[in-house]
Structures are given as structure tokens and as C-alpha cells.
Design a protein around this motif. Structure first.
Motif, mmCIF file in Angstrom:
data_model
loop_
_atom_site.group_PDB
_atom_site.id
_atom_site.type_symbol
_atom_site.label_atom_id
_atom_site.label_comp_id
_atom_site.label_asym_id
_atom_site.label_seq_id
_atom_site.Cartn_x
_atom_site.Cartn_y
_atom_site.Cartn_z
ATOM 1 N N GLY A 42 1.463 3.803 2.742
ATOM 2 C CA GLY A 42 0.418 4.712 2.323
ATOM 3 C C GLY A 42 0.232 4.965 0.999
ATOM 4 O O GLY A 42 1.019 4.578 0.123
ATOM 5 N N PRO A 43 -0.997 5.654 0.970
ATOM 6 C CA PRO A 43 -1.326 5.846 -0.759
ATOM 7 C C PRO A 43 -0.327 6.511 -1.397
ATOM 8 O O PRO A 43 0.470 7.553 -0.975
ATOM 9 N N GLY A 44 0.094 6.142 -2.748
ATOM 10 C CA GLY A 44 1.002 6.928 -3.473
ATOM 11 C C GLY A 44 2.361 6.473 -3.174
ATOM 12 O O GLY A 44 3.221 6.771 -3.798
ATOM 13 N N ALA A 45 2.673 5.231 -2.339
ATOM 14 C CA ALA A 45 3.708 4.693 -2.186
ATOM 15 C C ALA A 45 4.462 4.044 -3.314
ATOM 16 O O ALA A 45 3.578 3.636 -4.216
ATOM 17 N N THR A 46 5.552 4.004 -3.570
ATOM 18 C CA THR A 46 6.458 3.345 -4.508
ATOM 19 C C THR A 46 7.299 2.103 -3.887
ATOM 20 O O THR A 46 7.880 2.433 -3.088
#
Length: 128
Positions: free
Chosen positions: A102-106
Motif C-alpha cells: 500500500g501507499p507509504g509502505a517501506t
């Protein structure tokens, strides 16, 4: 929740995918219970080795679309000329892991490789 992203040759066996995902979890000092999803590009997601690997790992199999793969590309750390030429991203495994998380994953673990598979681990963005 951890997402394993994989890239692989079409001729790969599910055993090799499972083995590399398990090795990635071990290298990241994570338990198998932390793994929630197995992601790859749409072109590979319907192959029996991928779906069987997800089944054996007891996680959801996620097909990552081209748009989501491209959106994750700037956060990919590894840069493979072969992957760039074939898929427009430096690492299919890293981009698939990031996109499926998902968005913002690292990234938790950069791409590792076996003979026919690459694998990377990502986690979703956590609330501050």
C-alpha cells in the motif's frame, strides 16, 4: 503485517519461491506469522507456481498492476538493468512488495535472489 514481493522466471517451481520467501523472513528476523501477502506482477500472478507458493505460505496472492508497480518504482532500492528493460522498474520483487503493502509502505528487506526467484519484504505505513 509483512508483504513478500517476488519476481521469477516462468519455469520456476513453487518450492523455490517458498524457500526464498522463508529465507527472506529469516534474514529480516521475522516469523512466518508476520507474513500476510505474496505479491507479484500481473503477468506472473496466474502461474501455478505463484498461486501454489501463496497457498503453501498460507497468505493472500496479490497481482500488482502496471500502474501500481510504476508508482512504487521511485522507492525501489535495487536497480537491475534486466528488470528495468522488461518491466520498467529496477526490481520487480521490491516494487511488488511496496505496491502490495500500500501507499507509504517501506522496504524491510531489499531484494535477495536465488537461481530463478527474487524476493523483497515490505511493511505498510504505520500510524505516527
Amino acid at each position: 503485517m509483512i508483504v513478500a514481493g517476488v519476481g521469477f522466471r516462468r519455469s520456476v517451481a513453487a518450492d523455490e519461491i517458498v524457500m526464498l520467501v522463508e529465507l527472506a523472513l529469516k534474514r529480516a528476523a521475522l516469523t512466518h506469522g508476520a507474513l500476510a501477502k505474496l505479491g507479484t506482477i500481473e503477468a506472473l500472478a496466474d502461474l501455478p507456481a505463484f498461486t501454489e507458493a501463496a497457498h503453501r505460505l498460507a497468505v493472500a496472492a496479490i497481482a500488482v498492476g502496471e500502474r501500481d508497480l510504476s508508482a512504487a518504482a521511485p522507492r525501489v532500492r535495487m536497480q537491475s538493468a534486466r528488470s528495468l528493460a522488461a518491466h520498467g522498474v529496477g526490481s520487480v520483487a521490491e516494487a511488488a512488495a511496496l505496491a502490495a503493502a500500500g501507499p507509504g509502505a517501506t522496504l524491510v528487506l531489499e531484494r535477495i535472489a536465488s537461481t530463478s526467484v527474487t524476493c523483497a519484504l515490505a511493511r505498510p505505513e504505520t500510524a505516527p
